[in-house]
Design a protein around this motif. Structure first.
Motif, PDB file in Angstrom:
ATOM      1  N   THR A  61       0.832  -1.207   0.000  1.00  0.00           N
ATOM      2  CA  THR A  61       0.000   0.000   0.000  1.00  0.00           C
ATOM      3  C   THR A  61       0.864   1.253   0.000  1.00  0.00           C
ATOM      4  N   LYS A  62       1.891   1.277   0.836  1.00  0.00           N
ATOM      5  CA  LYS A  62       2.771   2.442   0.880  1.00  0.00           C
ATOM      6  C   LYS A  62       3.565   2.586  -0.420  1.00  0.00           C
ATOM      7  N   THR A  63       3.956   1.465  -0.988  1.00  0.00           N
ATOM      8  CA  THR A  63       4.678   1.517  -2.266  1.00  0.00           C
ATOM      9  C   THR A  63       3.779   2.082  -3.362  1.00  0.00           C
ATOM     10  N   ARG A  64       2.525   1.641  -3.395  1.00  0.00           N
ATOM     11  CA  ARG A  64       1.578   2.146  -4.400  1.00  0.00           C
ATOM     12  C   ARG A  64       1.298   3.628  -4.190  1.00  0.00           C
ATOM     13  N   THR A  65       1.171   4.036  -2.942  1.00  0.00           N
ATOM     14  CA  THR A  65       0.948   5.456  -2.655  1.00  0.00           C
ATOM     15  C   THR A  65       2.101   6.287  -3.212  1.00  0.00           C
ATOM     16  N   HIS A  66       3.312   5.812  -3.016  1.00  0.00           N
ATOM     17  CA  HIS A  66       4.473   6.539  -3.536  1.00  0.00           C
ATOM     18  C   HIS A  66       4.466   6.555  -5.063  1.00  0.00           C
ATOM     19  N   GLU A  67       4.079   5.456  -5.692  1.00  0.00           N
ATOM     20  CA  GLU A  67       3.989   5.421  -7.163  1.00  0.00           C
ATOM     21  C   GLU A  67       2.970   6.430  -7.671  1.00  0.00           C
ATOM     22  N   ILE A  68       1.836   6.521  -6.999  1.00  0.00           N
ATOM     23  CA  ILE A  68       0.809   7.491  -7.405  1.00  0.00           C
ATOM     24  C   ILE A  68       1.354   8.903  -7.272  1.00  0.00           C
ATOM     25  N   TRP A  69       2.024   9.166  -6.159  1.00  0.00           N
ATOM     26  CA  TRP A  69       2.623  10.490  -5.971  1.00  0.00           C
ATOM     27  C   TRP A  69       3.592  10.791  -7.109  1.00  0.00           C
ATOM     28  N   ARG A  70       4.506   9.866  -7.383  1.00  0.00           N
ATOM     29  CA  ARG A  70       5.539  10.080  -8.404  1.00  0.00           C
ATOM     30  C   ARG A  70       4.942  10.249  -9.800  1.00  0.00           C
ATOM     31  N   ASN A  71       3.967   9.391 -10.155  1.00  0.00           N
ATOM     32  CA  ASN A  71       3.434   9.384 -11.516  1.00  0.00           C
ATOM     33  C   ASN A  71       2.345  10.423 -11.773  1.00  0.00           C
ATOM     34  N   TRP A  72       1.605  10.812 -10.743  1.00  0.00           N
ATOM     35  CA  TRP A  72       0.416  11.637 -10.960  1.00  0.00           C
ATOM     36  C   TRP A  72       0.410  12.958 -10.210  1.00  0.00           C
ATOM     37  N   LEU A  73       1.212  13.111  -9.172  1.00  0.00           N
ATOM     38  CA  LEU A  73       1.098  14.302  -8.335  1.00  0.00           C
ATOM     39  C   LEU A  73       2.341  15.181  -8.341  1.00  0.00           C
ATOM     40  N   THR A  74       3.313  14.850  -9.179  1.00  0.00           N
ATOM     41  CA  THR A  74       4.513  15.673  -9.320  1.00  0.00           C
ATOM     42  C   THR A  74       4.541  16.259 -10.726  1.00  0.00           C
ATOM     43  N   PHE A  75       5.425  17.218 -10.916  1.00  0.00           N
ATOM     44  CA  PHE A  75       5.534  17.912 -12.194  1.00  0.00           C
ATOM     45  C   PHE A  75       6.953  17.802 -12.725  1.00  0.00           C
ATOM     46  N   MET A  76       7.102  17.968 -14.041  1.00  0.00           N
ATOM     47  CA  MET A  76       8.418  17.847 -14.667  1.00  0.00           C
ATOM     48  C   MET A  76       9.299  19.063 -14.372  1.00  0.00           C
ATOM     49  N   ASP A  77       8.674  20.204 -14.101  1.00  0.00           N
ATOM     50  CA  ASP A  77       9.474  21.397 -13.805  1.00  0.00           C
ATOM     51  C   ASP A  77       9.676  21.513 -12.288  1.00  0.00           C
ATOM     52  N   ASN A  78      10.001  22.666 -11.810  1.00  0.00           N
ATOM     53  CA  ASN A  78      10.273  22.863 -10.387  1.00  0.00           C
ATOM     54  C   ASN A  78       9.022  23.140  -9.560  1.00  0.00           C
ATOM     55  N   LYS A  79       7.872  23.042 -10.165  1.00  0.00           N
ATOM     56  CA  LYS A  79       6.629  23.289  -9.436  1.00  0.00           C
ATOM     57  C   LYS A  79       6.481  22.255  -8.316  1.00  0.00           C
ATOM     58  N   PRO A  80       6.056  22.680  -7.130  1.00  0.00           N
ATOM     59  CA  PRO A  80       5.899  21.730  -6.015  1.00  0.00           C
ATOM     60  C   PRO A  80       4.829  20.674  -6.323  1.00  0.00           C
ATOM     61  N   SER A  81       4.999  19.513  -5.760  1.00  0.00           N
ATOM     62  CA  SER A  81       4.026  18.438  -5.970  1.00  0.00           C
ATOM     63  C   SER A  81       2.692  18.811  -5.321  1.00  0.00           C
ATOM     64  N   ILE A  82       1.638  18.174  -5.778  1.00  0.00           N
ATOM     65  CA  ILE A  82       0.294  18.457  -5.282  1.00  0.00           C
ATOM     66  C   ILE A  82       0.165  18.058  -3.809  1.00  0.00           C
ATOM     67  N   LEU A  83       0.720  16.940  -3.437  1.00  0.00           N
ATOM     68  CA  LEU A  83       0.786  16.489  -2.044  1.00  0.00           C
ATOM     69  C   LEU A  83       2.244  16.196  -1.721  1.00  0.00           C
ATOM     70  N   PRO A  84       2.613  16.206  -0.444  1.00  0.00           N
ATOM     71  CA  PRO A  84       4.011  15.907  -0.106  1.00  0.00           C
ATOM     72  C   PRO A  84       4.377  14.450  -0.428  1.00  0.00           C
ATOM     73  N   GLU A  85       5.662  14.229  -0.615  1.00  0.00           N
ATOM     74  CA  GLU A  85       6.126  12.870  -0.901  1.00  0.00           C
ATOM     75  C   GLU A  85       5.809  11.962   0.280  1.00  0.00           C
ATOM     76  N   PRO A  86       5.088  10.869   0.030  1.00  0.00           N
ATOM     77  CA  PRO A  86       4.764   9.944   1.126  1.00  0.00           C
ATOM     78  C   PRO A  86       5.980   9.094   1.485  1.00  0.00           C
ATOM     79  N   GLN A  87       5.996   8.656   2.725  1.00  0.00           N
ATOM     80  CA  GLN A  87       7.075   7.773   3.168  1.00  0.00           C
ATOM     81  C   GLN A  87       6.825   6.369   2.628  1.00  0.00           C
ATOM     82  N   GLU A  88       7.890   5.763   2.143  1.00  0.00           N
ATOM     83  CA  GLU A  88       7.803   4.379   1.704  1.00  0.00           C
ATOM     84  C   GLU A  88       8.133   3.469   2.878  1.00  0.00           C
ATOM     85  N   GLU A  89       7.515   2.315   2.917  1.00  0.00           N
ATOM     86  CA  GLU A  89       7.798   1.306   3.945  1.00  0.00           C
ATOM     87  C   GLU A  89       9.168   0.725   3.656  1.00  0.00           C
TER      88      GLU A  89
END
Length: 147
Positions: free
Chosen positions: A115-143
């Protein structure tokens, strides 16, 4: 018994505790397998809540980012396939340890890790940007993997 793991996995959807016995006041004081499982169940529920939060944020971004219309359906299909994988993998872990009382803990560790790994994948693939813009949510901790 597989029924216990299926019940545990089912509690993720309902939010119900998986055991009737109360956890000790502090999880550091847990001494029985049931007490340890109750403590770990809270970690499992928290990981699931965080996954839901990140999933909802991803869905909102997909809806409002001008992405191709099939993107949302593809994301939802991927989430469904991942949930089936998580269930199957953690049942397999439960079966691996079926001769011992530790099986519930091992299954919960599996659920939390995936679950934590998937949460991090969602953050990386869907909630971050290619430029320096901050991510939509903070980076989740991976287990961190435990042997």
């Amino acid at each position: 018994m597989k029924t216990s793991l299926l019940f545990l996995i089912g509690t993720l959807a309902t939010g119900l505790p998986h055991a009737a016995l109360a956890a000790p006041a502090s999880c550091e004081q847990a001494q029985t397998t049931v007490q340890m499982e109750d403590c770990r169940a809270e970690d499992t529920r928290n990981a699931e809540k965080e996954l839901q939060r990140y999933t909802q944020a991803a869905i909102e971004r997909i809806r409002h980012a001008g992405l191709p219309p099939q993107t949302l359906a593809s994301f939802q299909k991927a989430m469904s396939a991942w949930a089936q994988y998580r269930r199957a993998e953690c049942v397999a872990i439960y079966d691996k340890w079926s001769d011992g009382t530790i099986r519930g803990m091992k299954a919960q560790e599996c659920l939390i890790h995936l679950t934590k790994t998937r949460t991090h994948e969602i953050w990386r693939n869907w909630l971050t940007f290619m430029d320096n813009k901050p991510s939509i949510l903070p980076e989740p901790q991976e287990e961190t993997a435990k042997p």
